[in-house]
Design an enzyme around this catalytic site. Sequence first.
Site, PDB file in Angstrom:
ATOM      1  CG  ASN A   1      -1.740   1.211   1.389  1.00 21.65           C
ATOM      2  OD1 ASN A   1      -1.853   2.002   0.460  1.00 21.65           O
ATOM      3  ND2 ASN A   1      -2.352   1.385   2.550  1.00 21.65           N
TER       4      ASN A   1
ATOM      5  CE  LYS B   1       0.003   3.343   4.714  1.00 21.94           C
ATOM      6  NZ  LYS B   1      -0.071   3.503   6.148  1.00 21.94           N
TER       7      LYS B   1
ATOM      8  CG  HIS C   1      -5.900   1.626   5.120  1.00 18.55           C
ATOM      9  ND1 HIS C   1      -5.498   2.572   6.038  1.00 18.55           N
ATOM     10  CD2 HIS C   1      -4.837   0.800   4.941  1.00 18.55           C
ATOM     11  CE1 HIS C   1      -4.243   2.336   6.381  1.00 18.55           C
ATOM     12  NE2 HIS C   1      -3.820   1.270   5.730  1.00 18.55           N
TER      13      HIS C   1
ATOM     14  CD  GLU D   1      -3.143   5.332   6.720  1.00 20.83           C
ATOM     15  OE1 GLU D   1      -3.142   5.442   5.471  1.00 20.83           O
ATOM     16  OE2 GLU D   1      -2.181   4.863   7.363  1.00 20.83           O
TER      17      GLU D   1
ATOM     18  CD  GLU E   1      -3.546  -2.766   7.187  1.00 21.31           C
ATOM     19  OE1 GLU E   1      -2.397  -2.911   6.754  1.00 21.31           O
ATOM     20  OE2 GLU E   1      -4.254  -1.797   6.914  1.00 21.31           O
TER      21      GLU E   1
ATOM     22  N   GLY F   1       2.297   2.118  10.761  1.00 24.21           N
ATOM     23  CA  GLY F   1       3.216   3.244  10.638  1.00 24.21           C
ATOM     24  C   GLY F   1       3.885   3.643  11.950  1.00 24.21           C
TER      25      GLY F   1
ATOM     26  CB  SER G   1       5.228  -1.743  12.014  1.00 17.70           C
ATOM     27  OG  SER G   1       4.741  -0.427  12.220  1.00 17.70           O
TER      28      SER G   1
END
Length: 250
Positions: free
Chosen positions: A9, A11, A96, A98, A168, A174, A213
């Site tokens: 991904n 992003k 996702h 985010e 996730e 991240g 991560s």
Amino acid sequence: MRKKIVAGNWKMNTTPVEGVELAKEVVAGGRNVDKPVDFIVAPPFTHLSEVMKVTRGTGVAVSAQNCAAEAKGAYTGEVSAAMIASLGVEYVILGHSERREYYGETSQTLNKKMEQAYANNLVPIYCIGEKLEEREAGKHFEVVKAQIEEVVFNLDAEKFAKLIIAYEPVWAIGTGKTATSDQAQEIHAYIRTVLKDKFGDAADSTPILYGGSCNPSNAAELFSKEDVDGGLIGGASLKAGDFIAIGRSF
Ligand code: PEP
């Protein structure tokens, strides 16, 4: 045998020129991986067309990072599943954290996006996962169960058979803080149980990817677990060498 998948991904990173270069490096690196792993790259919308040109026929598949909830029309700034699919793109990441967090995506929106994805033959990579405070309160099982029930349970058997899940934990995305392989296995196995209760043995074939991560140093340990079928990789997917090394970790 379930499919082993490593999906990158990207992003909102790379220019189109940089993205094409990265995709070429992934294609070149992927050729030397003698493991049964499918590589998927998910660049920004603006890169999809050019990235398709360098990945077509190579074994590296392409995913979008999102799609519109509506089919077409007056939705300024949106990109439809049909537009994405018309380029030869095969996958779309949906849900996702985010997008849930910064763009207010709810299960209601995600149901519509899933419908659009399937109507255009895009395979959804449906993301689920709990926040840090939910994990600390011991609510991670109920959070992922709800995220599955509210969206995945609306699929029929034919659609479910194509689905990919990405677990996730938001606290690991991240942050450099990876779930332990035991934590990942525990919740992946639970996710499969939830899916089995609804869809039966078909859930044995559902790839459940870990994301958060994941890097070349921890991938082998994570992927050694029975119900961890690969990874959705953020930061480490921006370096072809690291991304390919993760793919070699099975
Ligand atoms: C992601 O955002 O899907 C992700 C897993 O990111 P990272 O690998 O950077 O934690």
